[in-house]
Design an enzyme around this catalytic site. Structure first.
Site, PDB file in Angstrom:
ATOM      1  N   GLY A  24      34.671  87.699  50.289  1.00  0.00           N
ATOM      2  CA  GLY A  24      35.276  88.771  49.801  1.00  0.00           C
ATOM      3  C   GLY A  24      35.143  88.903  47.975  1.00  0.00           C
ATOM      4  O   GLY A  24      34.175  88.224  47.445  1.00  0.00           O
ATOM      5  N   PHE A  25      35.802  89.868  47.703  1.00  0.00           N
ATOM      6  CA  PHE A  25      35.579  90.208  46.165  1.00  0.00           C
ATOM      7  C   PHE A  25      35.933  89.169  45.387  1.00  0.00           C
ATOM      8  O   PHE A  25      34.947  88.532  44.826  1.00  0.00           O
ATOM      9  CB  PHE A  25      36.462  91.562  46.143  1.00  0.00           C
ATOM     10  CG  PHE A  25      36.544  91.885  44.559  1.00  0.00           C
ATOM     11  CD1 PHE A  25      35.744  91.871  43.952  1.00  0.00           C
ATOM     12  CD2 PHE A  25      37.954  92.052  44.144  1.00  0.00           C
ATOM     13  CE1 PHE A  25      35.726  92.192  42.265  1.00  0.00           C
ATOM     14  CE2 PHE A  25      38.364  92.345  42.847  1.00  0.00           C
ATOM     15  CZ  PHE A  25      37.285  92.503  41.790  1.00  0.00           C
ATOM     16  N   ASP A  77      34.473  82.274  56.054  1.00  0.00           N
ATOM     17  CA  ASP A  77      34.771  83.607  56.068  1.00  0.00           C
ATOM     18  C   ASP A  77      34.593  83.994  57.299  1.00  0.00           C
ATOM     19  O   ASP A  77      33.552  83.681  57.987  1.00  0.00           O
ATOM     20  CB  ASP A  77      34.069  84.520  55.079  1.00  0.00           C
ATOM     21  CG  ASP A  77      34.828  85.426  54.528  1.00  0.00           C
ATOM     22  OD1 ASP A  77      35.028  86.443  55.237  1.00  0.00           O
ATOM     23  OD2 ASP A  77      35.070  85.791  53.469  1.00  0.00           O
ATOM     24  N   THR A 127      37.081  91.359  56.606  1.00  0.00           N
ATOM     25  CA  THR A 127      36.904  92.581  55.497  1.00  0.00           C
ATOM     26  C   THR A 127      35.862  91.657  54.484  1.00  0.00           C
ATOM     27  O   THR A 127      35.738  92.732  53.356  1.00  0.00           O
ATOM     28  CB  THR A 127      38.180  92.503  54.626  1.00  0.00           C
ATOM     29  OG1 THR A 127      38.877  91.214  54.069  1.00  0.00           O
ATOM     30  CG2 THR A 127      39.326  93.194  55.638  1.00  0.00           C
ATOM     31  N   GLY A 128      35.297  90.577  54.438  1.00  0.00           N
ATOM     32  CA  GLY A 128      34.285  90.042  53.543  1.00  0.00           C
ATOM     33  C   GLY A 128      33.008  90.586  53.850  1.00  0.00           C
ATOM     34  O   GLY A 128      32.853  91.365  54.845  1.00  0.00           O
ATOM     35  N   ALA A 143      45.930  81.696  46.728  1.00  0.00           N
ATOM     36  CA  ALA A 143      45.820  83.094  46.149  1.00  0.00           C
ATOM     37  C   ALA A 143      46.797  84.013  46.367  1.00  0.00           C
ATOM     38  O   ALA A 143      46.898  84.496  47.557  1.00  0.00           O
ATOM     39  CB  ALA A 143      44.510  83.935  46.463  1.00  0.00           C
ATOM     40  N   TYR A 146      51.665  91.940  54.436  1.00  0.00           N
ATOM     41  CA  TYR A 146      51.168  91.390  53.614  1.00  0.00           C
ATOM     42  C   TYR A 146      52.022  90.663  52.494  1.00  0.00           C
ATOM     43  O   TYR A 146      51.863  89.455  52.153  1.00  0.00           O
ATOM     44  CB  TYR A 146      50.273  92.677  52.524  1.00  0.00           C
ATOM     45  CG  TYR A 146      49.374  91.959  51.667  1.00  0.00           C
ATOM     46  CD1 TYR A 146      48.324  91.208  52.010  1.00  0.00           C
ATOM     47  CD2 TYR A 146      49.721  91.960  50.375  1.00  0.00           C
ATOM     48  CE1 TYR A 146      47.361  90.629  50.791  1.00  0.00           C
ATOM     49  CE2 TYR A 146      49.171  91.492  49.151  1.00  0.00           C
ATOM     50  CZ  TYR A 146      48.066  90.924  49.478  1.00  0.00           C
ATOM     51  OH  TYR A 146      46.941  90.429  48.637  1.00  0.00           O
ATOM     52  N   LYS A 170      52.337  86.767  52.358  1.00  0.00           N
ATOM     53  CA  LYS A 170      52.008  86.002  51.233  1.00  0.00           C
ATOM     54  C   LYS A 170      53.437  85.260  50.771  1.00  0.00           C
ATOM     55  O   LYS A 170      53.192  83.966  50.148  1.00  0.00           O
ATOM     56  CB  LYS A 170      51.585  86.921  50.006  1.00  0.00           C
ATOM     57  CG  LYS A 170      50.064  87.349  50.172  1.00  0.00           C
ATOM     58  CD  LYS A 170      49.084  86.417  49.983  1.00  0.00           C
ATOM     59  CE  LYS A 170      47.551  87.263  50.013  1.00  0.00           C
ATOM     60  NZ  LYS A 170      46.406  86.127  49.699  1.00  0.00           N
ATOM     61  N   ARG A 213      41.263 101.467  47.607  1.00  0.00           N
ATOM     62  CA  ARG A 213      42.181 101.037  46.366  1.00  0.00           C
ATOM     63  C   ARG A 213      41.818 102.124  45.244  1.00  0.00           C
ATOM     64  O   ARG A 213      41.009 102.611  45.382  1.00  0.00           O
ATOM     65  CB  ARG A 213      41.752  99.801  45.839  1.00  0.00           C
ATOM     66  CG  ARG A 213      42.140  98.654  46.642  1.00  0.00           C
ATOM     67  CD  ARG A 213      42.380  97.287  45.751  1.00  0.00           C
ATOM     68  NE  ARG A 213      42.772  96.207  46.366  1.00  0.00           N
ATOM     69  CZ  ARG A 213      42.139  95.167  46.619  1.00  0.00           C
ATOM     70  NH1 ARG A 213      40.775  95.213  46.816  1.00  0.00           N
ATOM     71  NH2 ARG A 213      42.604  93.966  47.197  1.00  0.00           N
TER      72      ARG A 213
HETATM   73  N1  UDP Z   1      46.343 105.496  44.585  1.00  0.00           N
HETATM   74  C1  UDP Z   1      46.206 106.751  44.296  1.00  0.00           C
HETATM   75  N2  UDP Z   1      44.908 107.046  44.488  1.00  0.00           N
HETATM   76  C2  UDP Z   1      43.855 106.508  45.402  1.00  0.00           C
HETATM   77  C3  UDP Z   1      44.215 105.192  45.855  1.00  0.00           C
HETATM   78  C4  UDP Z   1      45.452 104.719  45.284  1.00  0.00           C
HETATM   79  O1  UDP Z   1      46.696 107.239  43.404  1.00  0.00           O
HETATM   80  O2  UDP Z   1      43.210 107.130  45.902  1.00  0.00           O
HETATM   81  C5  UDP Z   1      47.518 104.692  43.991  1.00  0.00           C
HETATM   82  C6  UDP Z   1      48.534 104.003  44.941  1.00  0.00           C
HETATM   83  O3  UDP Z   1      49.512 104.842  45.661  1.00  0.00           O
HETATM   84  C7  UDP Z   1      49.345 103.057  44.069  1.00  0.00           C
HETATM   85  C8  UDP Z   1      48.134 102.585  43.106  1.00  0.00           C
HETATM   86  O4  UDP Z   1      47.159 103.647  42.979  1.00  0.00           O
HETATM   87  O5  UDP Z   1      50.493 103.611  43.397  1.00  0.00           O
HETATM   88  C9  UDP Z   1      47.473 101.274  43.354  1.00  0.00           C
HETATM   89  O6  UDP Z   1      47.049 101.294  44.757  1.00  0.00           O
HETATM   90  P1  UDP Z   1      45.800 100.260  45.145  1.00  0.00           P
HETATM   91  O7  UDP Z   1      45.880 100.647  46.705  1.00  0.00           O
HETATM   92  O8  UDP Z   1      44.864 100.049  44.399  1.00  0.00           O
HETATM   93  O9  UDP Z   1      46.912  98.947  45.228  1.00  0.00           O
HETATM   94  P2  UDP Z   1      48.231  98.415  45.283  1.00  0.00           P
HETATM   95  O10 UDP Z   1      48.500  97.986  43.760  1.00  0.00           O
HETATM   96  O11 UDP Z   1      49.124  99.526  45.671  1.00  0.00           O
HETATM   97  O12 UDP Z   1      48.441  97.356  45.956  1.00  0.00           O
END
Ligand code: UDP
Length: 311
Positions: A12-13, A33, A37-38, A115, A146, A150, A187
């Protein structure tokens, strides 16, 4: 003294960056792994490294990695898109998987670091988040697979510490980015960087006023390795305390890449936390750690990687 170290989620990352640092310290690393997702490409540079081996295995089934001195448990889907797709698998790896790796630590009299995540705080009512805060988590919402996995893992780790005297550590990881972050994991940093480099519109969910605090991967791994060498058993936040709205973050990506792409607004996913910022007082005082790399510099250091992903 060099150790033999088990790293789950090694492809993974974060797992792959952790393997690099542990190998650079002279240790022998056994990576595990299941590649759900890795990505093997994250470990390709270790192909001829004699102190590294990868076992392709799902940690939900018990396994014997051979004698180990330390276990880093980093196996789990981690992006909201991945854990929504792999909901039951996420619950399994954070329960059966964690218990299996804790058993390995107990049998080997090995140290253990899990983690964990800022998601344990859910949509937090106190700000910034301190480790003593118990959180505000929806146990049945889309993020619960999730978050609760955790949180169960944290309970399991504390139980192995209390009942079996395992030398355990819990890191609560806040948003982290850098090279090897999956380009298509949905993300915010990966989406915005890929969109900007492709000249596509940048997607903001909601009005972009929600906040996150972004830590560059090398800072995060440094904090985690320090924690693994400490005697601290209670959770420690590791993350960058500089807080950004998602809209500010998008503007930073546009400025860095020189992209003229527009910003489009999409619906906010259910239970999306409105704010998130670590209080890192404990990491500062216990580990002498704090992040060094600001968002702009970290994005610069990630640019080449994301460019290669676009090509
Ligand atoms: N987000 C966004 N545009 C994108 C992807 C994510 O505005 O294309 C927003 C998402 O709704 C959240 C924040 O960015 O408020 C971080 O999202 P991410 O999926 O990176 O991880 P999270 O911190 O929510 O686990």
């Amino acid at each position: 003294m060099p150790q033999t170290i088990l790293v789950t989620g090694a492809a993974g990352f974060l797992g792959s960056h952790l393997c690099d640092v542990l190998l650079a310290e002279g240790n022998t690393v056994v990576g595990v792994d299941d590649l759900s997702t890795g990505n093997l490409a994250n470990l390709a540079h270790l192909d001829s490294e004699s102190r590294f081996k990868l076992i392709q295995h799902d940690i939900c089934t018990p396994f014997d990695p051979g004698p180990v001195d330390f276990v880093f448990n980093f196996a789990s889907p981690a992006s909201p898109v991945d854990y929504a797709r792999l909901g039951v698998e996420t619950l399994r790896v954070g329960s059966a998987g964690t218990l299996n790796t804790l058993e390995i630590a107990r049998k080997n009299n090995a140290g253990y670091l899990h983690a964990s995540t800022s998601e344990c705080y859910g949509d937090p009512e106190i700000h910034p988040q301190v480790e003593t805060y118990w959180g505000h988590v929806n146990p049945i919402g889309p993020r619960s697979v999730y978050d609760e996995a955790k949180r169960f893992s944290e309970a399991a780790v504390m139980a192995y510490h209390r009942y079996h005297n395992v030398n355990t550590h819990l890191v609560r990881i806040f948003n982290t980015y850098g090279p090897r972050l999956q380009a298509n994991d949905g993300r915010v940093i990966s989406n915005l960087m890929m969109q900007a480099l492709r000249g596509e519109a940048l997607t903001i969910y909601g009005d972009g006023s929600q906040t996150r605090s972004f830590c560059f991967v090398s800072d995060l791994i440094d904090g985690i390795v320090r924690l693994s060498k400490s005697s601290e058993t209670l959770p420690v936040n590791i993350g960058n305390p500089v807080e950004w709205t998602i809209l500010e973050c998008a503007k930073e990506v546009l400025a860095l890449t020189g992209s003229k792409a527009e910003i489009v607004f999409k619906p906010l996913p259910q239970d999306d936390p409105t704010r998130r910022r670590p209080d890192i007082t404990r990491a500062r005082t216990l580990l002498g750690w704090e992040p060094k790399i600001a968002l702009r510099e970290g994005l610069e250091r990630s640019l080449e990687y994301f460019r290669a992903c676009v090509a």
